[in-house]
Design a protein around this motif. Structure first.
Motif, PDB file in Angstrom:
ATOM      1  N   ASN A 429       0.815  -1.220   0.000  1.00  0.00           N
ATOM      2  CA  ASN A 429       0.000   0.000   0.000  1.00  0.00           C
ATOM      3  C   ASN A 429       0.852   1.276   0.000  1.00  0.00           C
ATOM      4  OD1 ASN A 429      -2.635  -1.315   0.163  1.00  0.00           O
ATOM      5  ND2 ASN A 429      -1.996  -1.907   2.243  1.00  0.00           N
ATOM      6  N   HIS A 446      -1.597   4.359  -0.046  1.00  0.00           N
ATOM      7  CA  HIS A 446      -2.920   4.047  -0.579  1.00  0.00           C
ATOM      8  C   HIS A 446      -3.649   3.160   0.427  1.00  0.00           C
ATOM      9  CE1 HIS A 446      -1.225   5.547  -4.337  1.00  0.00           C
ATOM     10  NE2 HIS A 446      -0.283   4.619  -4.283  1.00  0.00           N
ATOM     11  N   PRO A 447      -4.469   3.756   1.318  1.00  0.00           N
ATOM     12  CA  PRO A 447      -5.196   2.934   2.288  1.00  0.00           C
ATOM     13  C   PRO A 447      -6.102   1.929   1.583  1.00  0.00           C
ATOM     14  CG  PRO A 447      -5.335   5.270   2.846  1.00  0.00           C
ATOM     15  CD  PRO A 447      -4.749   5.184   1.479  1.00  0.00           C
ATOM     16  N   PRO A 448      -6.126   0.681   2.048  1.00  0.00           N
ATOM     17  CA  PRO A 448      -6.960  -0.347   1.397  1.00  0.00           C
ATOM     18  C   PRO A 448      -8.429   0.089   1.346  1.00  0.00           C
ATOM     19  CG  PRO A 448      -5.486  -1.343   3.000  1.00  0.00           C
ATOM     20  CD  PRO A 448      -5.366   0.138   3.179  1.00  0.00           C
ATOM     21  N   GLY A 449      -9.017  -0.030   0.185  1.00  0.00           N
ATOM     22  CA  GLY A 449     -10.431   0.292   0.028  1.00  0.00           C
ATOM     23  C   GLY A 449     -10.739   1.767  -0.047  1.00  0.00           C
ATOM     24  N   CYS A 450      -9.716   2.630   0.001  1.00  0.00           N
ATOM     25  CA  CYS A 450      -9.954   4.077  -0.005  1.00  0.00           C
ATOM     26  C   CYS A 450     -10.211   4.562  -1.432  1.00  0.00           C
ATOM     27  CB  CYS A 450      -8.753   4.802   0.589  1.00  0.00           C
ATOM     28  SG  CYS A 450      -8.885   6.601   0.547  1.00  0.00           S
ATOM     29  N   LYS A 451     -11.232   5.418  -1.589  1.00  0.00           N
ATOM     30  CA  LYS A 451     -11.584   5.933  -2.907  1.00  0.00           C
ATOM     31  C   LYS A 451     -11.149   7.386  -3.101  1.00  0.00           C
ATOM     32  CE  LYS A 451     -15.523   2.841  -3.589  1.00  0.00           C
ATOM     33  NZ  LYS A 451     -15.227   2.007  -2.422  1.00  0.00           N
ATOM     34  N   SER A 514      -6.493   4.190   7.935  1.00  0.00           N
ATOM     35  CA  SER A 514      -7.605   3.235   7.997  1.00  0.00           C
ATOM     36  C   SER A 514      -8.948   3.921   8.208  1.00  0.00           C
ATOM     37  CB  SER A 514      -7.355   2.216   9.120  1.00  0.00           C
ATOM     38  OG  SER A 514      -7.426   2.848  10.396  1.00  0.00           O
ATOM     39  N   HIS A 515      -8.916   5.190   8.636  1.00  0.00           N
ATOM     40  CA  HIS A 515     -10.169   5.924   8.849  1.00  0.00           C
ATOM     41  C   HIS A 515     -10.751   6.455   7.540  1.00  0.00           C
ATOM     42  CE1 HIS A 515      -8.313   6.785  13.062  1.00  0.00           C
ATOM     43  NE2 HIS A 515      -8.918   5.627  13.021  1.00  0.00           N
ATOM     44  N   LEU A 516      -9.991   6.336   6.460  1.00  0.00           N
ATOM     45  CA  LEU A 516     -10.462   6.799   5.152  1.00  0.00           C
ATOM     46  C   LEU A 516     -11.085   5.621   4.395  1.00  0.00           C
ATOM     47  CD1 LEU A 516      -7.413   9.005   4.083  1.00  0.00           C
ATOM     48  CD2 LEU A 516      -9.705   9.818   4.641  1.00  0.00           C
ATOM     49  N   GLN A 517     -12.363   5.676   4.191  1.00  0.00           N
ATOM     50  CA  GLN A 517     -13.070   4.613   3.475  1.00  0.00           C
ATOM     51  C   GLN A 517     -13.903   5.209   2.350  1.00  0.00           C
ATOM     52  OE1 GLN A 517     -12.486   1.445   4.013  1.00  0.00           O
ATOM     53  NE2 GLN A 517     -11.161   1.822   5.797  1.00  0.00           N
TER      54      GLN A 517
END
Length: 517
Positions: A429, A446-451, A514-517
């Motif tokens: 990441n 690049h946080p996982p799952g972040c758009k 991780s707080h960025l989803q």
């Protein structure tokens, strides 16, 4: 030799002394001068434990370490109200008010002694640096002429030569350097010297009759362009040369640009190469650039404000290969070596060129001395007059740590930087922007799952880390690749950084991200 008076520490800061000092401070007619030793002793005695606690609380190895001691961000309006509110500056404040303000200055400032300060190209001061600053404040002299600063002038000439000899290996007897107030002013002065030496008539006639051209890479420091503006050359006369993917100047593009501008009627004057660019930390190919400069009679300057001090490391000084061919070099001990801000040197292979290029007849100030060719009226080799002897801070640190101490500091910083690179390469990441050449690492996370896009992620994570009072890191747009968005630019320059700090930094970036989803 007469005996020195007893040190101020022999005075006791008791109630009697305090009452006497308060009376002296508040009475216009009182003789303030007679109480200076007692007053200074009182103030230093009160301040010393505050300063030591401020530094100790920022050290993770101390039992007094306070998480969050780095400091957090506050809006300017908050600080105005919190620190300046109610100050009318008409009458002396009380001691209680004074030390309350000093406490707030420490509390609300960024604590660069904290290993979490990874934002800029400098880090915390050295302890001996604090002593150097105190000595300079006590002396409170101007190192413009020898008569008022004899010791400081001798020291600056000495350490300037020792410093220059590390770079100008073929000009050991003639080289030297002077200090200027920051790398930008060292760079600006180098351009002034270039113009005065190669075209002496410009000292009296200005740029009339010349259309000078300056050449620098796309990644050069903005002071090069500011120098062109200040000297009346104009920013349009600075020709930016494309860089390779690693941020180094493309030599063939430099050659083509010089030949093209000559055909267009320009007079090539100055090439700026960089040892440690501000963003990538890149080192330009100095030997190749020097050859082109000699072919076209162009002044060749190296801006080593950031990366020049790898000269102290046998392991990493090869990054400066060819630096001995430069006509001038800027180097800042206040960056990689931890000397107190500011401490910037401009080094020349022939130190006499400072006066050749910059001296004016001012007999009311510079009286001349029978000291051979060595100049001790140092301001006679600058475009200014008033100047603080920043060289003393560098001299004391070099004396205190020795060459080997500086080398250990530089090598340790590189080891920490390489450890961080190794850590983030283990996580898919993280994305390196380029392989580091100096002590800063440029990367995306690049946080996982972040758009969200790169710029949003980078700014969010850096801001949240600061709010936690744990880490202050910088970010930058990607030069030439703006569409990719901003990336982290983290600088590993503190002597107390450890693997444990780096591990926690990586964990903290991942946790905040991780707080960025």
């Amino acid at each position: 030799m007469t005996n020195s008076p007893p040190l101020a520490t022999t005075h006791q800061s008791n109630g009697t002394n305090k009452a006497m000092i308060d009376k002296a401070r508040t009475s216009i007619k009182s003789d303030l001068e007679s109480n200076r030793v007692e007053e200074l002793d009182y103030l230093l005695t009160k301040l010393k434990p505050k300063i030591l606690a401020y530094i100790d609380e920022s050290n993770p190895h101390s039992s007094n370490y306070k998480p969050g001691s780095l400091g957090t961000y506050h809006e300017p309006q908050f600080l105005k109200k919190e620190i300046l509110n109610g100050d009318d500056l008409q009458k002396p404040c009380s001691d209680e008010d004074l030390f309350e303000v000093l406490d707030k200055i420490l509390d609300y400032s960024v604590n660069t002694w904290n290993p979490g300060f990874l934002d800029k190209l400098y880090a915390s001061n050295n302890p001996i640096g604090v002593i150097g600053d105190i000595i300079l404040s006590v002396l409170n002299t101007n190192s413009h002429v020898y008569t008022v600063s004899p010791v400081l002038s001798v020291i600056e000439n000495y350490i300037g030569k020792k410093y220059a000899q590390l770079f100008f290996t073929q000009d050991q007897e003639t080289c030297g350097g002077l200090t200027f107030s920051g790398g930008s002013w060292s760079n600006i002065t180098s351009l002034q010297i270039a113009r005065s030496l190669r075209y002496p008539d410009t000292k009296v006639k200005g740029n009339a009759g010349y259309k000078f051209a300056i050449y620098a890479s796309n990644h050069c420091h903005y002071s090069v362009e500011k120098a062109a503006i200040l000297l009346g050359l104009g920013s349009e006369n600075v020709f930016k040369i494309p860089v390779n993917e690693d941020g180094t100047l493309i030599v063939e593009e430099l050659r083509k640009t010089i030949e093209r501008t000559k055909a267009e009627g320009y007079t090539p004057l100055y090439i700026n190469a960089t040892a440690g660019t501000t963003v990538y930390g890149s080192y330009d190919p100095f030997e190749q650039i020097a050859r082109i400069a000699r072919e076209h009679n162009i002044h060749f300057h190296i801006d080593g404000s950031w990366g020049g001090n790898v000269i102290f490391s046998a392991k990493y000084r090869d990054r400066l290969s060819g630096c001995h061919l430069a006509d001038s070099i800027t180097v800042n001990p206040h960056k990689m070596l931890g000397i107190p801000n500011t401490c910037s040197f401009l080094l020349l292979p022939h130190v006499s060129q400072f006066q050749t290029a910059l001296s004016l007849q001012a007999p009311y100030l510079f009286h001349g001395r029978e000291s051979g060719e060595e100049n001790f009226d140092l301001a006679d080799g600058t475009m200014g007059c008033g100047r603080r002897s920043d060289a003393l801070k560098f001299y004391l640190a070099w004396l205190y740590y020795g060459f080997e101490g500086f080398e250990k500091r530089v090598n340790h910083a590189y080891e920490i930087m390489h450890y961080f690179v190794k850590r983030i390469r283990q996580d898919e990441n993280f994305e390196l922007v380029s392989d580091p050449q100096c002590l800063q690492v440029c990367f995306y996370y690049h946080p996982p799952g972040c758009k969200f896009d790169n710029t949003y992620v980078t700014r969010y994570v850096s801001r949240e880390l600061h709010k936690l009072g744990k880490y202050l890191v910088d970010f930058s747009p990607n030069p030439g690749h703006d569409e990719q968005g901003e990336f982290f630019r983290v600088v590993f320059n503190s002597p107390i950084l450890t693997d444990a700090v780096i591990d926690d930094l990586v964990r903290s970036i991942v946790e905040v991200g991780s707080h960025l989803q």
